[in-house]
Design an enzyme around this catalytic site. Structure first.
Site, PDB file in Angstrom:
ATOM      1  N   ASP A   5       0.873  -1.172   0.000  1.00 49.90           N
ATOM      2  CA  ASP A   5       0.000   0.000   0.000  1.00 49.90           C
ATOM      3  C   ASP A   5       0.915   1.229   0.000  1.00 49.90           C
ATOM      4  O   ASP A   5       1.809   1.333   0.833  1.00 49.90           O
ATOM      5  CB  ASP A   5      -0.853  -0.008   1.274  1.00 49.90           C
ATOM      6  CG  ASP A   5      -2.262   0.477   1.019  1.00 49.90           C
ATOM      7  OD1 ASP A   5      -2.406   1.565   0.451  1.00 49.90           O
ATOM      8  OD2 ASP A   5      -3.210  -0.237   1.402  1.00 49.90           O
TER       9      ASP A   5
ATOM     10  N   HIS B 222     -11.054  -2.913   3.366  1.00 46.29           N
ATOM     11  CA  HIS B 222     -10.965  -2.554   4.779  1.00 46.29           C
ATOM     12  C   HIS B 222     -11.729  -1.280   5.129  1.00 46.29           C
ATOM     13  O   HIS B 222     -11.763  -0.895   6.296  1.00 46.29           O
ATOM     14  CB  HIS B 222      -9.481  -2.388   5.146  1.00 46.29           C
ATOM     15  CG  HIS B 222      -8.858  -1.261   4.385  1.00 46.29           C
ATOM     16  ND1 HIS B 222      -8.672  -1.290   3.026  1.00 46.29           N
ATOM     17  CD2 HIS B 222      -8.430  -0.035   4.792  1.00 46.29           C
ATOM     18  CE1 HIS B 222      -8.145  -0.146   2.638  1.00 46.29           C
ATOM     19  NE2 HIS B 222      -7.985   0.628   3.682  1.00 46.29           N
ATOM     20  N   ASP B 223     -12.301  -0.613   4.132  1.00 44.83           N
ATOM     21  CA  ASP B 223     -13.053   0.627   4.386  1.00 44.83           C
ATOM     22  C   ASP B 223     -14.565   0.428   4.259  1.00 44.83           C
ATOM     23  O   ASP B 223     -15.339   1.337   4.553  1.00 44.83           O
ATOM     24  CB  ASP B 223     -12.667   1.708   3.363  1.00 44.83           C
ATOM     25  CG  ASP B 223     -11.263   2.239   3.551  1.00 44.83           C
ATOM     26  OD1 ASP B 223     -10.740   2.152   4.673  1.00 44.83           O
ATOM     27  OD2 ASP B 223     -10.685   2.731   2.558  1.00 44.83           O
TER      28      ASP B 223
ATOM     29  N   GLU C 260      -6.373   3.791  -5.817  1.00 41.74           N
ATOM     30  CA  GLU C 260      -7.656   4.049  -5.172  1.00 41.74           C
ATOM     31  C   GLU C 260      -8.034   5.457  -5.593  1.00 41.74           C
ATOM     32  O   GLU C 260      -7.350   6.426  -5.238  1.00 41.74           O
ATOM     33  CB  GLU C 260      -7.554   3.958  -3.652  1.00 41.74           C
ATOM     34  CG  GLU C 260      -8.922   4.105  -3.010  1.00 41.74           C
ATOM     35  CD  GLU C 260      -8.883   4.583  -1.564  1.00 41.74           C
ATOM     36  OE1 GLU C 260      -9.811   4.257  -0.819  1.00 41.74           O
ATOM     37  OE2 GLU C 260      -7.939   5.314  -1.185  1.00 41.74           O
TER      38      GLU C 260
ATOM     39  N   ASP D   8      -2.906   4.722  -2.447  1.00 43.01           N
ATOM     40  CA  ASP D   8      -3.969   5.259  -1.612  1.00 43.01           C
ATOM     41  C   ASP D   8      -4.429   6.640  -2.093  1.00 43.01           C
ATOM     42  O   ASP D   8      -3.588   7.500  -2.397  1.00 43.01           O
ATOM     43  CB  ASP D   8      -3.417   5.375  -0.182  1.00 43.01           C
ATOM     44  CG  ASP D   8      -4.479   5.654   0.852  1.00 43.01           C
ATOM     45  OD1 ASP D   8      -5.383   4.835   1.006  1.00 43.01           O
ATOM     46  OD2 ASP D   8      -4.381   6.711   1.527  1.00 43.01           O
TER      47      ASP D   8
END
Ligand code: ISL
Length: 542
Positions: free
Chosen positions: A98, A322-323, A253, A200
């Site tokens: 990430d 995970h969000d 993302e 990210d």
């Protein structure tokens, strides 16, 4: 990269703190991940996306990095990381890191030196004088519903910008030194053998101006930083200078992207990202903002999927991370049909066109956390929203319900390995409450079941590998009525028909979909002219 690597890639996302704890401190760690590599390989995936494992004060669970070249001690050592890379590689699995480069932690050396007044490092961040007569520099909003400007410690009227928590100061991407630092960091990890990066909130990094934005309900100011030309340019440089020399790849993302923006960011010829995570299909159960949920609008979901499947050549296909709350907890009626619904989702993810991403626990049908009150919720975003909701005319019960439906902690509960204590995740006290349903929903029991959820996910992954039409074929929309979703995948004259009932009720098939053929795979064994609750069928038309 081989030209078709995207088609051959199946990704498994690990949220390290929740995956497997090897030393009993209640936090998952890298040795824990290594101990589960055989399990991950048995799923048939060939890539792991690892949420951040860098050194971090953990204000936002590692998305606030204080040292990009060190491993969070709780997760292990650099030797553990190198072992992970090697052991994964030995099983044909690449590791995607990430890359969080919109912001650092306020405990990063750069920010500390900025605070000490070092000009070089002040220029790494976005520091501005407040408006004359006091007041913050502009009217922008913040992703975590905070004020995006925080007073610079020790200064009279200076503020730094943070689009996320105040412990996540935004980097100044107008400064070429920042680019050079990040290139160096990427090379550091590429040299260690990582396969690529999940970038990210990558499309917000470059702010065109800091002028006031057009007032909006959320994220005022976004027109000044979403997918700017400066961001495109940086991505092209990172590809040319870092990714290409190492044959590495990147998924971005990308928040609030429409088709056109997503195309620009992932278009092969432009050479920026290989694919993007878009969000529109995740927004079919929200009212204006993601914190207000309504029943999922299935028609909208189907329409949105079709729009992105036909509008973008290649998608990053995901329904959980995970969000996001667990998807089968968002699907109306799926609670009663957890197994069928999870299998149906496996069918959907593995037959849509794009690279499939499976989030840890999704392969055993894990559901939202069973939190009883706010003391059991850890996520910073949930606590911020809960505090804001106190200003709304809501009962305590309604306010907490809002959190249980939307909290990012829903997907962060520890991985359920066994029916035993703490689901076999840790011998200590887990950092986040283990879901009570681990006594039924867990890997160990799934591994004993031929017709179980896990077995079905594995079967779908194998099937995708065995049928080039599912990897490479065209997506042809066929039918969507809010209950039934159907499409065809086609390659060189070979066609497969995918049929889904996304409801908890049996449905009759419309004439158009009564197509003779062989059912290659389904989550039900009997087949007639209808579809059972959450039934999925993949048919080879005769
Ligand atoms: O709603 C969203 C987008 O429409 C958000 O969930 C968005 O995905 C998120 O706020 C951005 O997420 C990423 O960056 C954050 C971090 O907290 C998340 O965990 C990460 O995935 C800040 O680094």
């Amino acid at each position: 990269m081989p030209k078709n690597f995207k088609n051959d890639t199946v990704v498994y996302q690990i949220y390290p703190r929740s995956f497997c704890d090897s030393d009993g401190d209640g936090f998952g760690d890298i040795p824990g991940i290594i101990s589960k590599l055989d399990y991950i390989a048995s799923l048939g995936v060939n890539t792991i996306w690892l949420s951040p494992v860098y050194k971090s004060p953990d204000d936002d669970n590692g998305y606030d990095i204080s040292d990009y070249k060190a491993i969070q001690p709780r997760f292990g050592t650099m030797d553990d990381f190198d072992r992970l890379i090697a052991e994964a590689k030995a099983r044909g699995i690449g590791i995607v890191m990430d890359l969080v480069i919109n912001h650092t932690s306020d405990e990063h050396e750069w920010f500390k030196r900025a605070l000490q007044g070092e000009e070089k490092y002040r220029n790494y961040y976005i520091i501005r004088e407040g408006k004359r007569g006091g007041g913050i520099p502009n009217n922008w909003g913040n992703f975590f519903a905070e004020c995006p400007w925080a007073k610079l410690e020790g200064s009279e009227n200076e503020y730094y910008l943070h689009l996320f928590s105040k412990k996540q100061p935004d980097l100044n991407w107008h400064n070429p030194d920042v680019l050079a630092e990040i290139e160096d960091i990427m090379r550091f990890w590429l040299e260690r053998g990582v396969a690529g990066f999940r970038c990210d909130v990558i499309n917000v990094i470059y702010k065109n101006t800091l002028d006031d934005g057009k007032p909006r309900l959320i994220l005022t100011g976004q027109e000044h930083y979403l997918s700017t030309e400066g961001c495109h340019e940086i991505l092209r440089k990172l590809r040319e200078r870092c990714l290409e020399p190492y044959a590495a790849w990147a998924v971005g993302e990308t928040v609030f992207v429409d088709l056109e923006r997503a195309r620009d960011l992932s278009d092969e010829a432009r050479g920026e990202l290989d694919m993007v995570f878009a969000f529109e299909h995740m927004e079919c159960d929200q009212v204006i903002v993601k914190w207000f949920k309504c029943g999922l609008n299935r028609k909208k979901l189907m329409k949105t999927l079709t729009k992105w499947q036909t509008g973008l050549d290649w998608n990053a296909v995901y329904f959980e991370n995970h969000d996001q709350p667990r998807f089968i907890s968002r699907l109306p009626g799926a609670q009663k049909y957890r197994e069928e619904a999870s299998k149906m989702m496996a069918g959907l993810i593995m037959t849509l066109r794009g690279t499939p991403y499976v989030y840890e626990g999704q392969e055993i049908g894990m559901t939202n956390g069973d939190f009883k009150d706010m003391s059991e919720v850890v996520d910073i975003e949930s606590h911020n929203i809960y505090a804001i909701a106190k200003k709304l005319p809501l009962t305590n019960k309604a306010r907490f319900k809002m959190i249980t439906l939307t909290s990012r902690d829903n997907a962060r509960t520890p991985m359920q390995w066994t029916a035993g204590e703490n689901a076999g995740f840790t011998a200590g006290i887990p950092w986040l409450k283990v879901n009570g349903n681990h006594t039924e929903v867990n890997v160990e029991s799934e591994q004993k079941r031929d017709g179980g959820v896990l077995a079905f996910w594995k079967r779908m992954i194998v099937l995708r590998k065995e049928h080039p039409v599912l990897k490479d074929g065209k997506f042809i929309p066929l039918y969507e009525d809010g209950r039934i979703y159907a499409y065809i995948r086609e390659l060189d004259g070979e066609r497969l028909l995918a049929l889904f009932n996304m409801t908890a009720k049996a449905v009759k098939l419309p004439k158009k979909l009564r197509i003779d053929g062989e059912v290659i795979v389904s989550n039900y064994t009997e087949h007639d002219d209808g579809l059972m609750p959450f039934e999925f069928e993949l048919i080879k038309p005769s």
